[in-house]
Design an enzyme around this catalytic site. Structure first.
Site, mmCIF file in Angstrom:
data_model
loop_
_atom_site.group_PDB
_atom_site.id
_atom_site.type_symbol
_atom_site.label_atom_id
_atom_site.label_comp_id
_atom_site.label_asym_id
_atom_site.label_seq_id
_atom_site.Cartn_x
_atom_site.Cartn_y
_atom_site.Cartn_z
ATOM 1 N N CYS A 142 -6.503 3.727 13.355
ATOM 2 C CA CYS A 142 -5.743 3.342 12.407
ATOM 3 C C CYS A 142 -4.320 4.297 12.282
ATOM 4 O O CYS A 142 -3.307 4.408 11.657
ATOM 5 C CB CYS A 142 -6.218 3.465 10.857
ATOM 6 N N HIS B 230 -1.870 -3.456 5.927
ATOM 7 C CA HIS B 230 -2.422 -2.473 6.984
ATOM 8 C C HIS B 230 -2.575 -3.039 8.240
ATOM 9 O O HIS B 230 -3.537 -3.360 8.717
ATOM 10 C CB HIS B 230 -3.733 -1.842 6.387
#
Ligand SMILES: [Zn+2]
Lengths: 386, 125
Positions: A86, A335
């Site tokens: 991430c 995201h």
């Protein structure tokens, strides 16, 4: 030697479930916006760096560096793909920062992208899951929400953090996203809606979790000495730092503290001789509501255990002492994993230029982005200034 | 992964599970010996998984926990023989041998450890 690198252009695609577009479309869109914004011409760009976690699994396409150069019509310049789960986007920014500081490249296009909605929810979950320790966590049935639930449960146990405080992170970030035209959810949610949303892994609920998203973001970066050639309002990267921690959450010294964040944030502030009070606006990695609470503590906005309290006091709202996630954060802006770290920087550049419209933090001069990978095994911090 | 075998650094005294190739405290000076853990410990934190990947769908809802072993290391495992409402931080547990999952399209069966409450099953404290 100059210690600063300039950001002279920013671009972002709409974040969300973009059924009608593919990975190339959204990445090209973000990149072109960034190039138009900066007024650089294609021939000025001498390298491309792209952050992505798992296009191979999500879309069946890898080798994104060459793809980006090809689609952008940028000729034969070198390209780099960077992966740090991430934190891939933050890693791409940092890679370009180091390349420019080294003198190897002068003007770079930085991209971050992910197209997650082309696979089933389960496949998406499996793909995200490999950012944790697959062999010793995932294989035993620990999902990604479960690992963040571990932190949340322990934080509640040690510091009395409440479910209501977790929910307040989502409420705040959704409220900010209402004013962000690129956000996945330009929609406020009530405390009650968050607190009664479905459970993923108790105490983590659907609305405590960032969504599955498609999206891309881009930056044009160059060395400080030529920045004014391209724009009157360059924003500078004043510090870029990175730290690692154990891949598995069970190996951490303390699962309520992300040591990699503590170290990288402290190093970044030390590098510019500032304290956290000198920072006017923050983008902190809120993949789950508990991570925003933990990060506010770990970068020093409050003492350990008081992340819930400063939220109650409104300190992290726009207008508060430490505005956090004015963009809506991962929670509400969305995201798309590899794009997130770049999108954080895009938001902060807009804030520092005074271009953030209804979510503008008045007079913002310094900003900090914290982008983490997995459950905090990678942390990348950027401090930006005007 | 059938029995909980990790290692013990005789230089600094730390126990590690899963086993490590290098002691992160002592690095090259560390001396790692194989260590079989007793399999007793307590729940450090836990979650109730309600949305799971395909390999685990049939088990939902299930308890997944970080267990702190008595020797000091922590690991991630399911808690079984326990109601989802009964699990709590600090609860004493012991390891048991179980099927973990059927893995992938070939259905390879993976065995390993899960944990169960000690009091209820064995009277251990
Ligand atoms: Zn040692």
């Amino acid at each position: 030697m100059t210690r600063r690198v300039a950001i002279v252009g920013v671009g972002i695609s709409k974040f969300g479930e973009l059924w009608e577009k593919n990975l190339r479309d959204i990445t090209l869109e973000a990149g072109m916006y960034a190039i138009f914004d900066s007024q650089v011409s294609g021939k000025d760009i001498d390298a491309v760096c792209i952050g992505n976690m798992s296009a191979g699994r999500f879309t069946g396409q890898e080798h994104l560096g060459a793809l980006a150069v090809d689609m952008g019509g940028l000729g034969h310049i070198p390209s780099y793909s960077v992966e740090a789960a991430c934190a891939s986007g933050g890693a791409a920014v940092r890679q370009a920062y180091m390349s420019i500081l080294s003198g190897e490249h002068k003007v770079m296009l930085v991209l971050g992208c992910e197209k997650m909605s082309d696979v089933s929810q389960t496949e998406a979950m499996n793909t995200i899951g490999v950012a944790s320790d697959w062999e010793w966590e995932g294989l035993f049935g620990a999902t990604f929400p479960a690992l963040y639930a571990f932190m949340a449960r322990r934080h509640m146990h040690e510091y009395g953090t409440t479910e209501e405080q977790l929910a307040k992170v989502a409420v705040k970030n959704h409220a900010n996203a209402v004013h962000n035209p690129w956000a996945q959810f330009q929609k406020a949610v009530s405390l009650d809606t968050v607190m009664t949303s479905g459970l993923l892994a108790d105490p983590i609920r659907v609305l405590h979790s960032s969504p599955v998203s498609d999206g891309a973001a881009g930056l044009v970066m160059c060395s400080e000495d030529i920045a004014k050639k391209f724009t009157d309002t360059p924003v500078y990267i004043e510090a870029s730092t990175q730290a690692s921690d154990t891949l598995a959450l069970h190996d951490r010294r303390d699962i309520c503290t992300m040591d990699a964040v503590v170290i990288s944030a402290r190093d970044a502030l030390k590098e510019i001789g500032a304290t956290v009070d000198d920072i006017d606006v923050f983008e902190l990695h809120d993949s789950f509501t508990i991570s925003e609470i933990t990060l506010t503590e770990d970068i020093g906005l409050c003492k350990k255990g008081e992340g819930g309290k400063i939220l109650d006091e409104g300190l992290t709202q726009i207008g508060g002492k430490y505005p956090v996630n004015t963009s809506g954060g991962l929670k509400a802006r969305g995201h798309p994993i590899g794009a997130t770290g770049v999108a954080q920087v895009v938001e902060l550049v807009l804030q520092l230029r005074g271009d953030a419209e209804k979510r503008q933090v008045d007079g913002a001069e310094k900003a900090m982005a914290v982008n983490i990978g997995g459950t905090g095994a990678t942390s990348i911090v950027h401090v930006l200034g005007r | 992964m059938y029995s909980i075998v990790g290692n013990h650094c005789t230089t600094c005294g730390t126990y590690y599970f899963p086993p490590r190739p290098v002691c992160p405290e002592c690095r090259r000076k560390g001396h790692l010996e194989e260590h079989k853990f007793k399999g007793l410990g307590k729940v450090h934190t836990f979650a109730i998984v309600r949305q799971a990947p395909d390999d685990f769908k049939r088990q939902v809802p299930y308890i997944i926990a970080q267990v702190e072993l008595d020797e000091g290391a922590r690991l991630t495992a399911q808690i079984v023989n326990c109601d989802i409402d009964a699990v709590e931080i600090g609860m004493r547990v012991r390891a048991c041998f179980r099927k973990i999952t059927e893995f992938g399209p070939e259905g390879i069966i993976v065995y390993g450890y899960k944990f169960e409450p000690t009091m209820k099953v064995t009277g251990h404290k």
